[in-house]
Write a protein that holds these residues in place. Structure first.
Motif, PDB file in Angstrom:
ATOM      1  N   GLN A  80     -15.028   6.558   1.914  1.00 52.11           N
ATOM      2  CA  GLN A  80     -13.737   6.808   1.240  1.00 52.11           C
ATOM      3  C   GLN A  80     -13.584   5.853   0.079  1.00 52.11           C
ATOM      4  O   GLN A  80     -13.923   4.674   0.187  1.00 52.11           O
ATOM      5  N   ARG A 109      -0.299  -7.414  -2.128  1.00 52.70           N
ATOM      6  CA  ARG A 109      -0.611  -6.387  -1.126  1.00 52.70           C
ATOM      7  C   ARG A 109      -1.502  -7.032  -0.055  1.00 52.70           C
ATOM      8  O   ARG A 109      -2.533  -7.611  -0.394  1.00 52.70           O
ATOM      9  N   HIS A 124      -4.363  -6.862   4.957  1.00 49.86           N
ATOM     10  CA  HIS A 124      -4.517  -5.702   5.845  1.00 49.86           C
ATOM     11  C   HIS A 124      -5.890  -5.628   6.493  1.00 49.86           C
ATOM     12  O   HIS A 124      -6.894  -6.052   5.919  1.00 49.86           O
ATOM     13  N   HIS A 161      -7.680  -8.313   4.366  1.00 49.24           N
ATOM     14  CA  HIS A 161      -7.888  -8.331   2.907  1.00 49.24           C
ATOM     15  C   HIS A 161      -6.579  -8.070   2.168  1.00 49.24           C
ATOM     16  O   HIS A 161      -5.736  -7.291   2.636  1.00 49.24           O
ATOM     17  N   TYR A 202     -11.715   0.526  -4.825  1.00 54.88           N
ATOM     18  CA  TYR A 202     -12.602   0.045  -3.768  1.00 54.88           C
ATOM     19  C   TYR A 202     -13.136   1.164  -2.901  1.00 54.88           C
ATOM     20  O   TYR A 202     -12.508   2.203  -2.747  1.00 54.88           O
ATOM     21  N   LYS A 247       6.191  -3.372   5.185  1.00 55.91           N
ATOM     22  CA  LYS A 247       5.102  -3.601   6.154  1.00 55.91           C
ATOM     23  C   LYS A 247       4.538  -5.018   5.985  1.00 55.91           C
ATOM     24  O   LYS A 247       4.310  -5.718   6.969  1.00 55.91           O
TER      25      LYS A 247
HETATM   26  C1  LIG Z   1      -4.713   2.287   2.617  1.00 45.76           C
HETATM   27  C2  LIG Z   1      -4.267   3.720   2.587  1.00 45.76           C
HETATM   28  C3  LIG Z   1      -2.938   4.064   2.413  1.00 45.76           C
HETATM   29  N1  LIG Z   1      -2.563   5.365   2.398  1.00 45.76           N
HETATM   30  C4  LIG Z   1      -1.150   5.679   2.174  1.00 45.76           C
HETATM   31  C5  LIG Z   1      -0.224   5.085   3.219  1.00 45.76           C
HETATM   32  C6  LIG Z   1       1.038   4.778   2.439  1.00 45.76           C
HETATM   33  O1  LIG Z   1       1.899   5.925   2.430  1.00 45.76           O
HETATM   34  C7  LIG Z   1       0.557   4.548   1.001  1.00 45.76           C
HETATM   35  C8  LIG Z   1       0.503   3.087   0.630  1.00 45.76           C
HETATM   36  O2  LIG Z   1      -0.207   2.422   1.672  1.00 45.76           O
HETATM   37  P1  LIG Z   1      -0.215   0.826   1.718  1.00 45.76           P
HETATM   38  O3  LIG Z   1       1.153   0.313   1.412  1.00 45.76           O
HETATM   39  O4  LIG Z   1      -0.890   0.424   3.013  1.00 45.76           O
HETATM   40  O5  LIG Z   1      -1.174   0.505   0.472  1.00 45.76           O
HETATM   41  P2  LIG Z   1      -1.736  -0.958   0.130  1.00 45.76           P
HETATM   42  O6  LIG Z   1      -0.687  -1.979   0.341  1.00 45.76           O
HETATM   43  O7  LIG Z   1      -2.370  -0.833  -1.195  1.00 45.76           O
HETATM   44  O8  LIG Z   1      -2.862  -1.187   1.222  1.00 45.76           O
HETATM   45  C9  LIG Z   1      -4.198  -1.496   0.851  1.00 45.76           C
HETATM   46  O9  LIG Z   1      -4.147  -2.767   0.302  1.00 45.76           O
HETATM   47  C10 LIG Z   1      -5.017  -3.790   0.727  1.00 45.76           C
HETATM   48  C11 LIG Z   1      -5.370  -4.596  -0.487  1.00 45.76           C
HETATM   49  C12 LIG Z   1      -6.220  -3.357   1.441  1.00 45.76           C
HETATM   50  O10 LIG Z   1      -7.244  -4.033   1.444  1.00 45.76           O
HETATM   51  C13 LIG Z   1      -6.210  -2.119   2.213  1.00 45.76           C
HETATM   52  O11 LIG Z   1      -7.343  -1.363   1.863  1.00 45.76           O
HETATM   53  C14 LIG Z   1      -5.040  -1.261   2.078  1.00 45.76           C
HETATM   54  O12 LIG Z   1      -4.291  -1.511   3.238  1.00 45.76           O
HETATM   55  O13 LIG Z   1      -0.776   5.109   0.938  1.00 45.76           O
HETATM   56  C15 LIG Z   1      -3.473   6.398   2.540  1.00 45.76           C
HETATM   57  O14 LIG Z   1      -3.099   7.575   2.512  1.00 45.76           O
HETATM   58  N2  LIG Z   1      -4.793   6.088   2.721  1.00 45.76           N
HETATM   59  C16 LIG Z   1      -5.236   4.784   2.754  1.00 45.76           C
HETATM   60  O15 LIG Z   1      -6.454   4.558   2.908  1.00 45.76           O
END
Ligand SMILES: Cc1cn([C@H]2C[C@H](O)[C@@H](COP(=O)(O)OP(=O)(O)O[C@H]3O[C@H](C)C(=O)[C@H](O)[C@H]3O)O2)c(=O)[nH]c1=O
Length: 182
Positions: A46, A58, A61, A117, A130, A166
């Motif tokens: 992915q 961010r 996680h 991370h 990534y 979160k």
């Molecule tokens: C990670 C991910 C998120 N989502 C959806 C879930 C939420 O509705 C939305 C935002 O998710 P999130 O707030 O978790 O996104 P980030 O804060 O950028 O999270 C990432 O940021 C840090 C830097 C990381 O290393 C991780 O790969 C990842 O957790 O995207 C998806 O549909 N697929 C995914 O693979």
């Protein structure tokens, strides 16, 4: 391409060869055979991308059950990228590694499974891309508290960081589920 060890088992800094000319630049950001030889032994399934503005943080996680290897880099902008070793049997368990990734230094970080991370945005805007070594399983998504005093991460903050709900609710290391067999 250049490969640097970090002192954390399996965690690598990779700088691809950049071909610059009057039009701009070209670089290969992943090439399976060459990256496997360098120690990137994940089979990526992915690709993700996010755009953030200055002051956003961010992370940190990780996925329990389906820990994701990650090959991360910045296309444009500058971040402090941070990962924390959550592999119980690792000599660097509980330690954090930080590196500035920018569109100019072209550096990539290969994060093996078993790390939390995240990153903090230094430039006005950053495009972060990534590859992931496993799929996204929201039910297994976990957050390590970004400013857990036990981690002692020196974030280059300019004011309070902007966090998701979160991430505000992240857990300190001593309350986190960690990896017993990685
Ligand atoms: C990670 C991910 C998120 N989502 C959806 C879930 C939420 O509705 C939305 C935002 O998710 P999130 O707030 O978790 O996104 P980030 O804060 O950028 O999270 C990432 O940021 C840090 C830097 C990381 O290393 C991780 O790969 C990842 O957790 O995207 C998806 O549909 N697929 C995914 O693979």
């Amino acid at each position: 391409m250049e490969v640097e060890q970090t002192g954390f088992p399996g965690l690598l800094v990779i700088t691809p060869r950049v071909f610059s000319d009057e039009r701009g630049f070209f670089k290969e950001t992943y090439q399976q055979e060459r990256y496997k030889e360098a120690g990137v032994d994940a089979s990526f399934v992915q690709d993700n991308a996010s755009r953030s503005t200055a002051g956003i943080l961010r992370g940190l996680h990780y996925q329990i059950q389906h820990p994701q290897a990650k090959l991360v880099h910045v296309m444009k902008g500058e971040i402090l990228d941070v990962c924390v070793d959550l592999r119980k049997n690792s000599p660097t368990f509980g330690q954090s590694y930080s590196i500035r990734l920018t569109g100019e230094n072209h550096k990539q970080l290969y994060v093996p499974p078993g790390f939390a991370h995240g990153f903090y945005v230094i430039s006005p805007q950053v495009d972060f891309v990534y590859k992931c070594g496993d799929y996204y399983y929201p039910e297994h998504d976990r957050t390590l508290l970004w400013n857990d005093p036990e981690l002692g991460i020196d974030w280059p903050l300019s004011g309070e960081p902007l966090l998701s709900e979160k991430d505000r609710r992240g857990l300190p290391l001593k309350e986190c589920e960690v990896f017993e067999s990685l």
